[in-house]
Motif scaffolding. Structure first.
Motif, PDB file in Angstrom:
ATOM      1  N   VAL A   1       0.842  -1.198   0.000  1.00 16.03           N
ATOM      2  CA  VAL A   1       0.000   0.000   0.000  1.00 16.03           C
ATOM      3  C   VAL A   1       0.878   1.249   0.000  1.00 16.03           C
ATOM      4  CG1 VAL A   1      -1.668   1.326   1.353  1.00 16.03           C
ATOM      5  CG2 VAL A   1      -1.979  -1.146   1.070  1.00 16.03           C
ATOM      6  N   THR A   2       1.989   1.194   0.767  1.00 18.93           N
ATOM      7  CA  THR A   2       2.917   2.315   0.797  1.00 18.93           C
ATOM      8  C   THR A   2       3.487   2.583  -0.599  1.00 18.93           C
ATOM      9  OG1 THR A   2       3.519   1.653   3.038  1.00 18.93           O
ATOM     10  CG2 THR A   2       4.945   3.256   1.968  1.00 18.93           C
ATOM     11  N   ALA A   3       3.744   1.499  -1.336  1.00 16.83           N
ATOM     12  CA  ALA A   3       4.299   1.641  -2.683  1.00 16.83           C
ATOM     13  C   ALA A   3       3.224   2.004  -3.708  1.00 16.83           C
ATOM     14  CB  ALA A   3       4.998   0.344  -3.089  1.00 16.83           C
ATOM     15  N   GLY A   4       1.974   2.099  -3.264  1.00 20.64           N
ATOM     16  CA  GLY A   4       0.907   2.517  -4.177  1.00 20.64           C
ATOM     17  C   GLY A   4       0.150   1.379  -4.836  1.00 20.64           C
ATOM     18  N   PHE A   5       0.400   0.153  -4.399  1.00 22.03           N
ATOM     19  CA  PHE A   5      -0.320  -0.980  -4.985  1.00 22.03           C
ATOM     20  C   PHE A   5      -1.516  -1.350  -4.110  1.00 22.03           C
ATOM     21  CE2 PHE A   5       4.136  -1.648  -6.368  1.00 22.03           C
ATOM     22  CZ  PHE A   5       3.930  -1.382  -7.717  1.00 22.03           C
ATOM     23  N   THR A   6      -2.693  -1.071  -4.607  1.00 21.40           N
ATOM     24  CA  THR A   6      -3.922  -1.341  -3.862  1.00 21.40           C
ATOM     25  C   THR A   6      -4.766  -2.345  -4.657  1.00 21.40           C
ATOM     26  OG1 THR A   6      -5.178   0.395  -4.949  1.00 21.40           O
ATOM     27  CG2 THR A   6      -3.862   1.050  -3.033  1.00 21.40           C
ATOM     28  N   PRO A   7      -5.892  -2.802  -4.091  1.00 24.32           N
ATOM     29  CA  PRO A   7      -6.724  -3.767  -4.834  1.00 24.32           C
ATOM     30  C   PRO A   7      -7.232  -3.242  -6.181  1.00 24.32           C
ATOM     31  CG  PRO A   7      -7.307  -3.792  -2.525  1.00 24.32           C
ATOM     32  CD  PRO A   7      -6.327  -2.675  -2.700  1.00 24.32           C
ATOM     33  N   THR A   8      -7.131  -1.936  -6.421  1.00 26.54           N
ATOM     34  CA  THR A   8      -7.603  -1.405  -7.705  1.00 26.54           C
ATOM     35  C   THR A   8      -6.446  -1.095  -8.659  1.00 26.54           C
ATOM     36  OG1 THR A   8      -7.656   0.801  -6.743  1.00 26.54           O
ATOM     37  CG2 THR A   8      -9.725  -0.421  -6.742  1.00 26.54           C
ATOM     38  N   SER A   9      -5.249  -1.606  -8.356  1.00 27.20           N
ATOM     39  CA  SER A   9      -4.079  -1.279  -9.182  1.00 27.20           C
ATOM     40  C   SER A   9      -3.873  -2.229 -10.355  1.00 27.20           C
ATOM     41  CB  SER A   9      -2.814  -1.268  -8.314  1.00 27.20           C
ATOM     42  OG  SER A   9      -2.940  -0.354  -7.261  1.00 27.20           O
ATOM     43  N   GLY A  10      -4.924  -2.926 -10.783  1.00 27.72           N
ATOM     44  CA  GLY A  10      -4.774  -3.810 -11.945  1.00 27.72           C
ATOM     45  C   GLY A  10      -5.092  -5.256 -11.603  1.00 27.72           C
ATOM     46  N   GLU A  11      -5.024  -6.111 -12.653  1.00 27.43           N
ATOM     47  CA  GLU A  11      -5.468  -7.502 -12.516  1.00 27.43           C
ATOM     48  C   GLU A  11      -4.703  -8.256 -11.440  1.00 27.43           C
ATOM     49  OE1 GLU A  11      -4.558  -6.061 -15.357  1.00 27.43           O
ATOM     50  OE2 GLU A  11      -6.528  -5.790 -16.289  1.00 27.43           O
ATOM     51  N   PHE A  12      -3.375  -8.144 -11.481  1.00 18.51           N
ATOM     52  CA  PHE A  12      -2.572  -8.891 -10.517  1.00 18.51           C
ATOM     53  C   PHE A  12      -2.962  -8.523  -9.087  1.00 18.51           C
ATOM     54  CE2 PHE A  12       1.094  -9.309  -7.702  1.00 18.51           C
ATOM     55  CZ  PHE A  12       1.498 -10.621  -7.938  1.00 18.51           C
ATOM     56  N   TRP A  13      -3.029  -7.207  -8.841  1.00 17.16           N
ATOM     57  CA  TRP A  13      -3.228  -6.776  -7.458  1.00 17.16           C
ATOM     58  C   TRP A  13      -4.632  -7.068  -6.954  1.00 17.16           C
ATOM     59  CZ3 TRP A  13       0.952  -6.336  -4.845  1.00 17.16           C
ATOM     60  CH2 TRP A  13       2.131  -6.008  -5.518  1.00 17.16           C
ATOM     61  N   SER A  14      -5.639  -6.967  -7.809  1.00 12.08           N
ATOM     62  CA  SER A  14      -6.996  -7.295  -7.336  1.00 12.08           C
ATOM     63  C   SER A  14      -7.082  -8.773  -6.962  1.00 12.08           C
ATOM     64  CB  SER A  14      -8.046  -6.922  -8.386  1.00 12.08           C
ATOM     65  OG  SER A  14      -7.954  -7.764  -9.501  1.00 12.08           O
ATOM     66  N   LEU A  15      -6.451  -9.641  -7.789  1.00  9.41           N
ATOM     67  CA  LEU A  15      -6.437 -11.071  -7.452  1.00  9.41           C
ATOM     68  C   LEU A  15      -5.591 -11.338  -6.216  1.00  9.41           C
ATOM     69  CD1 LEU A  15      -6.075 -13.261 -10.666  1.00  9.41           C
ATOM     70  CD2 LEU A  15      -7.886 -13.316  -8.959  1.00  9.41           C
ATOM     71  N   TYR A  16      -4.447 -10.666  -6.145  1.00 13.02           N
ATOM     72  CA  TYR A  16      -3.544 -10.863  -5.012  1.00 13.02           C
ATOM     73  C   TYR A  16      -4.244 -10.556  -3.695  1.00 13.02           C
ATOM     74  CZ  TYR A  16       0.124  -9.698  -1.646  1.00 13.02           C
ATOM     75  OH  TYR A  16       0.887  -9.612  -0.508  1.00 13.02           O
ATOM     76  N   TYR A  17      -4.882  -9.380  -3.626  1.00 17.17           N
ATOM     77  CA  TYR A  17      -5.540  -9.003  -2.370  1.00 17.17           C
ATOM     78  C   TYR A  17      -6.735  -9.907  -2.088  1.00 17.17           C
ATOM     79  CZ  TYR A  17      -2.790  -4.753  -1.642  1.00 17.17           C
ATOM     80  OH  TYR A  17      -1.770  -3.878  -1.393  1.00 17.17           O
ATOM     81  N   THR A  18      -7.505 -10.267  -3.130  1.00 25.04           N
ATOM     82  CA  THR A  18      -8.679 -11.114  -2.914  1.00 25.04           C
ATOM     83  C   THR A  18      -8.274 -12.496  -2.405  1.00 25.04           C
ATOM     84  OG1 THR A  18      -9.811 -10.000  -4.734  1.00 25.04           O
ATOM     85  CG2 THR A  18     -10.736 -12.103  -4.003  1.00 25.04           C
ATOM     86  N   MET A  19      -7.322 -13.120  -3.103  1.00 22.63           N
ATOM     87  CA  MET A  19      -6.990 -14.506  -2.761  1.00 22.63           C
ATOM     88  C   MET A  19      -6.189 -14.604  -1.472  1.00 22.63           C
ATOM     89  SD  MET A  19      -6.434 -16.207  -6.543  1.00 22.63           S
ATOM     90  CE  MET A  19      -6.570 -17.909  -6.013  1.00 22.63           C
ATOM     91  N   THR A  20      -5.182 -13.743  -1.302  1.00 27.84           N
ATOM     92  CA  THR A  20      -4.414 -13.824  -0.055  1.00 27.84           C
ATOM     93  C   THR A  20      -5.255 -13.322   1.115  1.00 27.84           C
ATOM     94  OG1 THR A  20      -3.393 -11.642  -0.353  1.00 27.84           O
ATOM     95  CG2 THR A  20      -2.192 -13.532  -1.226  1.00 27.84           C
ATOM     96  N   GLY A  21      -6.157 -12.362   0.862  1.00 25.76           N
ATOM     97  CA  GLY A  21      -7.034 -11.863   1.927  1.00 25.76           C
ATOM     98  C   GLY A  21      -8.004 -12.944   2.391  1.00 25.76           C
ATOM     99  N   LEU A  22      -8.606 -13.634   1.429  1.00 26.68           N
ATOM    100  CA  LEU A  22      -9.522 -14.727   1.777  1.00 26.68           C
ATOM    101  C   LEU A  22      -8.773 -15.824   2.540  1.00 26.68           C
ATOM    102  CD1 LEU A  22     -12.462 -15.735   1.377  1.00 26.68           C
ATOM    103  CD2 LEU A  22     -11.645 -16.997  -0.611  1.00 26.68           C
ATOM    104  N   HIS A  23      -7.539 -16.068   2.100  1.00 20.98           N
ATOM    105  CA  HIS A  23      -6.723 -17.075   2.791  1.00 20.98           C
ATOM    106  C   HIS A  23      -6.393 -16.623   4.213  1.00 20.98           C
ATOM    107  CE1 HIS A  23      -2.851 -18.880   3.997  1.00 20.98           C
ATOM    108  NE2 HIS A  23      -3.433 -19.982   3.585  1.00 20.98           N
TER     109      HIS A  23
END
Lengths: 186, 104
Positions: A117-139
């Motif tokens: 988040v500090t580096a500016g990558f949030t769940p809305t920063s593109g395909e990778f990041w939306s999947l990353y936050y969704t899947m690791t968050g659910l995990h």
């Protein structure tokens, strides 16, 4: 150790409990399976974007977390064996160790999120990041629930209960075994 | 009680194998393997998952009912993922590029 009234024996009760957990884990496989399917289609459509974004993942922290979860699975498996041999003190200690490693995992995951988040990558920063936050968050939610389930086991330590809780914990470990290469390695 | 030592030993051996595979996967991620990097990483992941399922989750010595529950779920998940992959693979055009990305 006594069994519930509606079961003929503790053995049958334990069998029913394990079967119930396996069926539940089957539904979990479908939940995560849908997300892994989504990952596969994103990977097919946006290979360059995913590849580029993966360079920003916290590979060392993520890999450390993999080892932590693998270790925690081993601890809870050992705890079940100790309890079956009626070494209750050791079983309790190993179970506490499992939960502690689960908490360390969540702490490291939190550090990763903060760094992203500090580096500016949030769940809305593109395909990778939306999947990353969704899947690791659910995990991560599953890890939290796993810790809660195991802490309930501590209050009434019995092999036929702990082995069911351990099944859930191992499943959460397995999900991470697959998330790790997909979001950090390749 | 007498059976405790071999059981703890088995847990330790499986744990050692898991950590060895973890180290292998981590090491390989620094090698430039190109297109085969993902298949290799996933093959190692499947091996690790099998170790956990068969030994830690004790499916190896478990009753048939549990094995059926797992296999049924895996078949359903494979159908789901398989159909998604088939859809993506046979599309004529990729969907339009989505949301603007943040600069990196």
């Amino acid at each position: 150790m006594s069994h519930a009234e509606h079961f003929e024996s503790l053995e049958k009760q334990a069998h029913a409990a394990r079967l119930g957990m396996w069926v539940f884990l089957g539904s979990e496989i479908l939940l995560f399976g849908a997300l892994f399917g989504l990952y596969a289609s994103y990977r097919a459509h946006y290979p360059a974007e995913l590849h580029e974004a993966m360079h920003h993942s916290e590979k060392v922290l993520g890999s450390l977390n993999t080892a932590i979860l693998l270790g925690s699975s081993a601890l809870v498996a050992a705890s079940v064996e100790m309890l079956r041999a009626d070494r209750r003190g050791l079983a309790r200690l190993l179970l506490a160790g499992t939960m502690l490693l689960g908490l360390v995992f969540l702490l490291v995951k939190g550090l990763e999120y903060r760094s992203h988040v500090t580096a500016g990558f949030t769940p809305t920063s593109g395909e990778f990041w939306s999947l990353y936050y969704t899947m690791t968050g659910l995990h991560a939610v599953h890890v939290l629930i796993g810790i809660a389930v195991l802490s309930l086991m501590l209050f009434d330590l019995a092999p036929h209960r702990l082995e069911v809780g351990a099944l859930y914990w191992h499943f959460v470990d397995i999900v991470w075994i697959f998330l790790w290469p997909l979001f950090y390695l390749a | 009680m007498a059976a405790l030592l071999p059981r703890v030993k088995r847990v330790s051996v499986v744990a050692g194998a898991l950590l060895a595979l973890w180290a292998l996967s981590f090491g390989l991620s620094y090698a430039d393997l190109g297109r085969v990097a993902l298949p290799i990483a996933l093959a190692i992941a499947v091996t690790k998952a099998l170790l956990v399922v068969l030994f830690f989750m004790e499916l190896l010595h478990e009753r048939a009912s549990m094995k059926v529950a797992l296999v049924a779920a895996l078949v359903l998940a494979a159908t789901l993922i398989g159909l998604m992959v088939a859809d993506v693979a046979t599309r004529e055009d990729a969907p339009p590029q989505s949301s603007p990305r943040t600069p990196s």
